[in-house]
Write an enzyme that holds these catalytic residues in place. Structure first.
Site, PDB file in Angstrom:
ATOM      1  N   ASP A   1       0.860  -1.195   0.000  1.00 61.38           N
ATOM      2  CA  ASP A   1       0.000   0.000   0.000  1.00 61.38           C
ATOM      3  C   ASP A   1       0.892   1.239   0.000  1.00 61.38           C
ATOM      4  O   ASP A   1       2.109   1.125   0.119  1.00 61.38           O
ATOM      5  CB  ASP A   1      -0.941  -0.002   1.213  1.00 61.38           C
ATOM      6  CG  ASP A   1      -0.196  -0.295   2.509  1.00 61.38           C
ATOM      7  OD1 ASP A   1       0.973   0.121   2.658  1.00 61.38           O
ATOM      8  OD2 ASP A   1      -0.783  -0.951   3.388  1.00 61.38           O
TER       9      ASP A   1
ATOM     10  N   ASP B   1       1.614   4.928   1.740  1.00 62.42           N
ATOM     11  CA  ASP B   1       1.346   5.789   2.884  1.00 62.42           C
ATOM     12  C   ASP B   1       1.883   7.179   2.585  1.00 62.42           C
ATOM     13  O   ASP B   1       2.948   7.333   1.996  1.00 62.42           O
ATOM     14  CB  ASP B   1       2.021   5.217   4.132  1.00 62.42           C
ATOM     15  CG  ASP B   1       1.580   3.784   4.414  1.00 62.42           C
ATOM     16  OD1 ASP B   1       0.386   3.580   4.655  1.00 62.42           O
ATOM     17  OD2 ASP B   1       2.430   2.874   4.347  1.00 62.42           O
TER      18      ASP B   1
ATOM     19  N   ASP C   1       9.552   3.618  13.021  1.00 64.84           N
ATOM     20  CA  ASP C   1      10.207   2.480  13.672  1.00 64.84           C
ATOM     21  C   ASP C   1      11.623   2.208  13.153  1.00 64.84           C
ATOM     22  O   ASP C   1      12.604   2.418  13.855  1.00 64.84           O
ATOM     23  CB  ASP C   1       9.320   1.223  13.663  1.00 64.84           C
ATOM     24  CG  ASP C   1       8.689   0.909  12.305  1.00 64.84           C
ATOM     25  OD1 ASP C   1       9.048   1.569  11.312  1.00 64.84           O
ATOM     26  OD2 ASP C   1       7.850  -0.007  12.234  1.00 64.84           O
TER      27      ASP C   1
END
Ligand code: ATP
Ligand code: MG
Length: 443
Positions: free
Chosen positions: A64, A66, A146
């Protein structure tokens, strides 16, 4: 390894101009481009970030796209008719284009955990972030992502890639490196440990030493994560096409036991490795189906993970004098009840799981010419899943191969042959034989 001794990243970005990287607009979905351009034309900053940049840089197709921006969620909503704001813990805008959703996140600020504003935009507990809705700059946003390879920003204003966290060298070296102090970052959000394993398996990357070392000791922090969020993560872990490899890493890093404690007990204590082979066979089966573009259901995998527990509980109840059928029913109920303490399993999956379990005993009893009920079983909506499950059991020696082969032949036969094969009710009804497998049911 010198690349593992790099100093902690500082937000001094390296900018890679369009001429020096391989990401072309042709690789980005039209809808993601639409969102990026509309934000930019409205005067906002707009970047593609995360998996989109990472996967395209590696020549892979992103799952996907983002988007990160300085526009607030409400501003995003004002720009797109097809936009919905979601999430409390982490407020986001979802822009819908038919089946495709572009996730638009507003830059987050770094925050001081001792300064938690519990009622408002940020909430912390024992170093864990409960809510994170304080907005900030793109530099700050980059620092609170992260992994370094997940913190690359593709700037729609000039098509450059902005690297604030030294992600490009790690991408080249195949390393997953947590940004900042790994322990603090895992404490903020223990799900990051699962993400480390997921990306390592998916990309074939190594988890950099400093980021890997704290995981086994900190794995128990997963117990604070809501069961529903863990369910979502487990789906991504086991149904992402690399389930077998992911499972191995989950066990190596002592994470698995905090997701499937009962199953883990059996795997840790068994001597003959039967359940390990069984679960691996189920995972490989799902991986292969995903590779072949065949439909897969989490019910099948979850059933495989809980099967050792169900078998053992059923035996315990039968030893206590219960009949086979109610013992199995109770075993299913109890195994599921224990499991959902840790990872939620929605009814739409737990009901089929229960059917896969209970159909095992019917496949055992009605096969090999034991009577007409075999015919009716073929029409059961869950027959196919239960039969596939039986094949795996036979593959590892948990069910007789001749029984599995009989059901295979039975399905392949024409109606007349089937009647003959099914036999009459007085046929050789099979008794369930079970070799007791320790450990005994938990308290
Ligand atoms: P994929 O979509 O292929 O699973 P992804 O990296 O895009 O991988 P997402 O879950 O879509 O993962 O998240 C998008 C980005 O948001 C990540 O790349 C990362 O930068 C950031 N992110 C997501 N979850 C976290 C988290 N728990 N902690 C910090 N940053 C996160
Ligand atoms: Mg993504």
């Amino acid at each position: 390894m010198t690349d593992e001794q790099t100093a902690p990243p500082i937000p001094q970005p390296v900018i890679i101009p369009r001429s020096e990287h391989g990401i072309s607009r042709a690789d980005i979905s039209d809808n993601a481009l639409k969102v990026l351009y509309r934000l930019k034309n409205a005067g906002y900053q707009a970047y593609m970030v995360g998996g989109g940049v990472r996967d395209l840089s590696l020549g892979r197709e992103p799952k996907d796209f983002d988007v990160a921006t300085d526009a607030r969620p409400e501003d995003v909503k004002a720009l797109f008719r097809n936009c919905r704001l979601i999430g409390r813990r982490f407020r986001l805008a979802h822009v819908h284009f038919g089946p495709e959703i572009i996730e638009v996140a507003t830059f987050r600020a770094l925050h001081d955990p001792t300064n938690g504003d519990v009622e408002g935009d940020v909430a912390m507990e024992d170093g864990r972030i409960l809510r994170d809705n304080v907005y900030g700059t793109v530099e700050e946003d980059a620092m609170r992502r992260d992994f370094t390879i997940n913190s690359l920003y593709y700037n729609i204003a000039d098509f450059s890639i902005v690297d604030f966290a030294n992600g490009v060298p790690d991408l080249k070296a195949g390393l997953l490196r947590m940004i900042g102090d790994p322990e603090a970052r895992y404490r903020e959000d223990p799900v990051r440990m699962l993400r480390a394993v997921r990306f390592a398996a998916k990309l074939g990357f190594r988890i950099e030493e400093g980021s890997a070392k704290p995981i086994p000791e900190m794995a128990e922090l997963l117990e604070h994560i809501p069961q529903a969020r863990l369910f979502e993560e487990v789906l991504k872990l086991l149904m992402g096409g690399q389930g077998a490899q992911t499972f191995e890493l989950l066990r190596r890093y002592r994470l698995f036991g905090h997701l499937f404690p009962e199953a883990d007990r059996f795997l840790e204590q068994e001597e003959d490795g039967l359940w390990l082979r069984f679960i691996n066979a189920a995972l490989r089966n799902t991986d292969q189906r995903i590779a072949d573009d065949k439909p897969v259901t989490p019910a099948f995998l979850f059933a495989a993970l809980l099967w050792p527990v169900v078998v053992d509980l059923q035996q315990t109840y039968q030893d206590d004098g219960e009949d086979e059928a109610p013992a199995l029913q109770n075993a299913c109920t109890d195994a599921l009840e224990r499991q959902v303490q840790r990872v939620a399993i929605p009814k739409r999956f737990s009901l089929p799981m229960r059917e896969i379990f209970t159909l095992q005993s019917r496949l055992e009893r009605y096969g090999l010419g034991a009577g007409k009920r075999a015919l009716r079983l073929l029409g059961h909506p869950r027959f196919r899943a239960a039969y596939d499950f039986l094949l795996l059991r036979a593959e590892v020696g948990d069910a007789p191969q001749e029984l599995a082969d009989w059901w295979t032949r039975f399905q392949d036969s024409n109606p007349g042959e089937r009647v003959e094969m099914a036999g009459s009710e007085g046929g050789p009804r099979r008794k369930r034989r079970r070799r007791r497998r320790k450990p005994a049911a938990s308290e």
